[in-house]
Design a protein around this motif. Structure first.
Motif, PDB file in Angstrom:
ATOM      1  N   HIS A   7      45.697  34.275  27.132  1.00 37.45           N
ATOM      2  CA  HIS A   7      45.008  34.805  27.543  1.00 37.45           C
ATOM      3  C   HIS A   7      45.256  36.090  27.947  1.00 37.45           C
ATOM      4  O   HIS A   7      45.565  36.275  28.095  1.00 37.45           O
ATOM      5  CB  HIS A   7      43.325  34.424  27.507  1.00 37.45           C
ATOM      6  CG  HIS A   7      43.503  34.371  29.217  1.00 37.45           C
ATOM      7  ND1 HIS A   7      43.020  35.012  29.857  1.00 37.45           N
ATOM      8  CD2 HIS A   7      44.070  33.262  29.866  1.00 37.45           C
ATOM      9  CE1 HIS A   7      42.998  34.361  31.488  1.00 37.45           C
ATOM     10  NE2 HIS A   7      43.713  33.055  31.189  1.00 37.45           N
ATOM     11  N   GLY A   8      44.113  37.119  28.080  1.00 36.83           N
ATOM     12  CA  GLY A   8      45.128  38.456  28.406  1.00 36.83           C
ATOM     13  C   GLY A   8      43.632  39.195  28.152  1.00 36.83           C
ATOM     14  O   GLY A   8      41.985  39.025  28.154  1.00 36.83           O
ATOM     15  N   SER A   9      44.152  40.884  28.718  1.00 37.84           N
ATOM     16  CA  SER A   9      42.572  42.153  28.658  1.00 37.84           C
ATOM     17  C   SER A   9      43.294  43.345  27.818  1.00 37.84           C
ATOM     18  O   SER A   9      44.447  43.243  27.991  1.00 37.84           O
ATOM     19  CB  SER A   9      42.321  41.785  29.725  1.00 37.84           C
ATOM     20  OG  SER A   9      43.138  42.770  30.891  1.00 37.84           O
ATOM     21  N   GLY A  10      42.532  43.960  27.600  1.00 42.36           N
ATOM     22  CA  GLY A  10      42.768  45.305  26.695  1.00 42.36           C
ATOM     23  C   GLY A  10      43.006  45.934  27.813  1.00 42.36           C
ATOM     24  O   GLY A  10      43.057  46.328  28.689  1.00 42.36           O
ATOM     25  N   GLN A  11      43.938  47.021  27.296  1.00 41.74           N
ATOM     26  CA  GLN A  11      43.202  48.296  28.284  1.00 41.74           C
ATOM     27  C   GLN A  11      41.855  48.482  28.435  1.00 41.74           C
ATOM     28  O   GLN A  11      41.332  48.999  28.377  1.00 41.74           O
ATOM     29  CB  GLN A  11      43.696  49.598  27.176  1.00 41.74           C
ATOM     30  CG  GLN A  11      45.244  49.491  27.395  1.00 41.74           C
ATOM     31  CD  GLN A  11      45.915  51.136  26.645  1.00 41.74           C
ATOM     32  OE1 GLN A  11      45.359  51.657  26.080  1.00 41.74           O
ATOM     33  NE2 GLN A  11      46.861  51.360  26.557  1.00 41.74           N
ATOM     34  N   GLY A  12      42.493  48.861  30.404  1.00 39.75           N
ATOM     35  CA  GLY A  12      41.121  49.830  30.718  1.00 39.75           C
ATOM     36  C   GLY A  12      40.255  48.631  31.346  1.00 39.75           C
ATOM     37  O   GLY A  12      39.039  48.339  31.658  1.00 39.75           O
ATOM     38  N   LYS A  13      40.726  46.863  30.977  1.00 36.79           N
ATOM     39  CA  LYS A  13      40.355  46.023  30.816  1.00 36.79           C
ATOM     40  C   LYS A  13      38.418  45.693  30.665  1.00 36.79           C
ATOM     41  O   LYS A  13      37.785  45.642  31.292  1.00 36.79           O
ATOM     42  CB  LYS A  13      40.077  45.310  33.092  1.00 36.79           C
ATOM     43  CG  LYS A  13      41.930  45.439  32.963  1.00 36.79           C
ATOM     44  CD  LYS A  13      42.259  45.122  34.272  1.00 36.79           C
ATOM     45  CE  LYS A  13      43.726  44.460  34.486  1.00 36.79           C
ATOM     46  NZ  LYS A  13      43.995  44.088  36.136  1.00 36.79           N
ATOM     47  N   ARG A  14      38.399  46.367  29.508  1.00 32.29           N
ATOM     48  CA  ARG A  14      37.035  46.208  29.548  1.00 32.29           C
ATOM     49  C   ARG A  14      36.775  44.750  28.321  1.00 32.29           C
ATOM     50  O   ARG A  14      35.648  44.138  28.828  1.00 32.29           O
ATOM     51  CB  ARG A  14      36.520  47.280  28.530  1.00 32.29           C
ATOM     52  CG  ARG A  14      36.077  48.353  29.848  1.00 32.29           C
ATOM     53  CD  ARG A  14      36.003  49.640  28.904  1.00 32.29           C
ATOM     54  NE  ARG A  14      35.438  50.915  29.795  1.00 32.29           N
ATOM     55  CZ  ARG A  14      34.401  50.685  30.944  1.00 32.29           C
ATOM     56  NH1 ARG A  14      33.494  50.372  30.287  1.00 32.29           N
ATOM     57  NH2 ARG A  14      33.544  51.634  31.695  1.00 32.29           N
ATOM     58  N   THR A  15      37.840  44.012  27.490  1.00 27.15           N
ATOM     59  CA  THR A  15      38.189  43.339  26.474  1.00 27.15           C
ATOM     60  C   THR A  15      39.105  42.108  27.169  1.00 27.15           C
ATOM     61  O   THR A  15      40.044  42.510  28.313  1.00 27.15           O
ATOM     62  CB  THR A  15      37.975  43.833  25.562  1.00 27.15           C
ATOM     63  OG1 THR A  15      39.341  45.019  25.340  1.00 27.15           O
ATOM     64  CG2 THR A  15      36.949  45.134  24.780  1.00 27.15           C
ATOM     65  N   VAL A  16      38.158  41.095  26.694  1.00 27.44           N
ATOM     66  CA  VAL A  16      39.407  40.393  27.102  1.00 27.44           C
ATOM     67  C   VAL A  16      39.631  39.379  25.600  1.00 27.44           C
ATOM     68  O   VAL A  16      39.151  39.863  24.657  1.00 27.44           O
ATOM     69  CB  VAL A  16      39.531  39.119  27.580  1.00 27.44           C
ATOM     70  CG1 VAL A  16      38.479  39.817  29.219  1.00 27.44           C
ATOM     71  CG2 VAL A  16      37.524  38.629  27.715  1.00 27.44           C
ATOM     72  N   PRO A  74      39.377  36.783  33.601  1.00 27.92           N
ATOM     73  CA  PRO A  74      39.583  37.372  32.737  1.00 27.92           C
ATOM     74  C   PRO A  74      40.502  38.322  32.633  1.00 27.92           C
ATOM     75  O   PRO A  74      41.624  38.874  32.411  1.00 27.92           O
ATOM     76  CB  PRO A  74      38.133  37.979  32.722  1.00 27.92           C
ATOM     77  CG  PRO A  74      37.483  37.843  33.801  1.00 27.92           C
ATOM     78  CD  PRO A  74      38.287  36.174  34.578  1.00 27.92           C
ATOM     79  N   TYR A  75      40.997  38.870  33.752  1.00 29.49           N
ATOM     80  CA  TYR A  75      41.849  39.917  33.943  1.00 29.49           C
ATOM     81  C   TYR A  75      43.418  39.522  34.909  1.00 29.49           C
ATOM     82  O   TYR A  75      43.939  40.195  35.773  1.00 29.49           O
ATOM     83  CB  TYR A  75      40.841  41.100  34.905  1.00 29.49           C
ATOM     84  CG  TYR A  75      40.151  41.331  34.269  1.00 29.49           C
ATOM     85  CD1 TYR A  75      40.326  41.750  32.568  1.00 29.49           C
ATOM     86  CD2 TYR A  75      38.267  41.481  34.414  1.00 29.49           C
ATOM     87  CE1 TYR A  75      39.150  42.178  31.849  1.00 29.49           C
ATOM     88  CE2 TYR A  75      37.614  41.807  33.848  1.00 29.49           C
ATOM     89  CZ  TYR A  75      37.589  41.646  32.639  1.00 29.49           C
ATOM     90  OH  TYR A  75      36.303  42.582  31.724  1.00 29.49           O
ATOM     91  N   GLY A  76      43.311  38.543  35.713  1.00 29.56           N
ATOM     92  CA  GLY A  76      44.650  37.748  35.900  1.00 29.56           C
ATOM     93  C   GLY A  76      44.173  38.033  37.751  1.00 29.56           C
ATOM     94  O   GLY A  76      44.553  37.392  38.197  1.00 29.56           O
ATOM     95  N   ASN A  77      42.815  38.252  38.199  1.00 25.78           N
ATOM     96  CA  ASN A  77      42.774  38.197  40.010  1.00 25.78           C
ATOM     97  C   ASN A  77      41.127  37.353  40.029  1.00 25.78           C
ATOM     98  O   ASN A  77      40.991  37.952  40.481  1.00 25.78           O
ATOM     99  CB  ASN A  77      42.622  40.285  39.914  1.00 25.78           C
ATOM    100  CG  ASN A  77      41.625  40.484  39.177  1.00 25.78           C
ATOM    101  OD1 ASN A  77      40.802  40.017  38.063  1.00 25.78           O
ATOM    102  ND2 ASN A  77      41.558  41.591  39.515  1.00 25.78           N
ATOM    103  N   GLY A  78      41.133  36.767  38.713  1.00 26.22           N
ATOM    104  CA  GLY A  78      40.250  36.269  39.362  1.00 26.22           C
ATOM    105  C   GLY A  78      40.100  34.869  40.143  1.00 26.22           C
ATOM    106  O   GLY A  78      41.460  34.366  41.077  1.00 26.22           O
ATOM    107  N   TYR A  79      39.475  34.151  39.561  1.00 28.79           N
ATOM    108  CA  TYR A  79      40.031  32.463  40.006  1.00 28.79           C
ATOM    109  C   TYR A  79      41.270  31.646  39.529  1.00 28.79           C
ATOM    110  O   TYR A  79      41.372  31.090  38.204  1.00 28.79           O
ATOM    111  CB  TYR A  79      38.870  31.103  39.790  1.00 28.79           C
ATOM    112  CG  TYR A  79      39.316  29.598  40.590  1.00 28.79           C
ATOM    113  CD1 TYR A  79      38.906  29.796  41.937  1.00 28.79           C
ATOM    114  CD2 TYR A  79      39.965  29.015  39.478  1.00 28.79           C
ATOM    115  CE1 TYR A  79      39.840  28.332  41.960  1.00 28.79           C
ATOM    116  CE2 TYR A  79      39.796  27.381  39.689  1.00 28.79           C
ATOM    117  CZ  TYR A  79      39.545  27.037  41.295  1.00 28.79           C
ATOM    118  OH  TYR A  79      39.624  26.078  41.970  1.00 28.79           O
TER     119      TYR A  79
END
Length: 147
Positions: A7-16, A74-79
């Motif tokens: 899993h990853g996120s799109g540019q601007g981290k508005r989408t995963v 979701p953005y690699g900086n959560g749990y």
């Protein structure tokens, strides 16, 4: 071809997003275990796939694992546990644990369909059954499974 999914996120981290490969053709001994013979470790007989399709049931396990990761990190900086470069997320911290008493190479005590012999731990709609991964429970500091 080197991952069961990610899993990853799109540019601007508005989408995963989540990507999951076909477990039957991409490393089935890893991505479709415990429904396929494992690549390494104990070589016990594989479990019966709940819906009769090793690849699809393996993908369900991978999708469920990645959904837990994308929701909690979701953005690699959560749990997550461990270093940010190689995090263990809610499901990856409990890899291969599906039922009570599970340990590496043994999925744990699971429910078994008396007709098909398939192993599962969750009920879905229309009588479908699934094998869902254990998740790390931060309140218990341990992995928790459905059964």
């Amino acid at each position: 071809m080197g991952n069961c999914g990610y899993h990853g996120s799109g540019q601007g981290k508005r989408t995963v997003f989540i990507w999951v490969g076909n477990s039957a053709t991409q490393c089935p001994g890893q991505c479709a275990w415990p429904f396929h013979q494992p690549i390494y470790g104990p070589q016990a007989k594989p479990l019966g796939a709940p819906n009769g399709d090793v690849g699809a049931d393996g993908m369900v396990v991978n999708i469920a694992s990645l959904l837990a990761g994308v929701v909690t990190n979701p953005y690699g900086n959560g749990y997550y546990q461990g270093p940010a470069e190689a995090p263990l997320e809610a499901a990856s911290a409990c890899a291969g644990l599906y039922g009570k008493g599970a340990y590496p190479g043994y999925a744990g005590e699971l429910l078994v369909d008396s007709i098909t012999g398939a192993s599962y731990n969750a009920h879905g709609t229309n009588g479908r059954t699934y094998l869902l991964p254990g998740l790390f429970d931060p309140n218990k500091s341990a992995c928790s499974t459905i059964v």
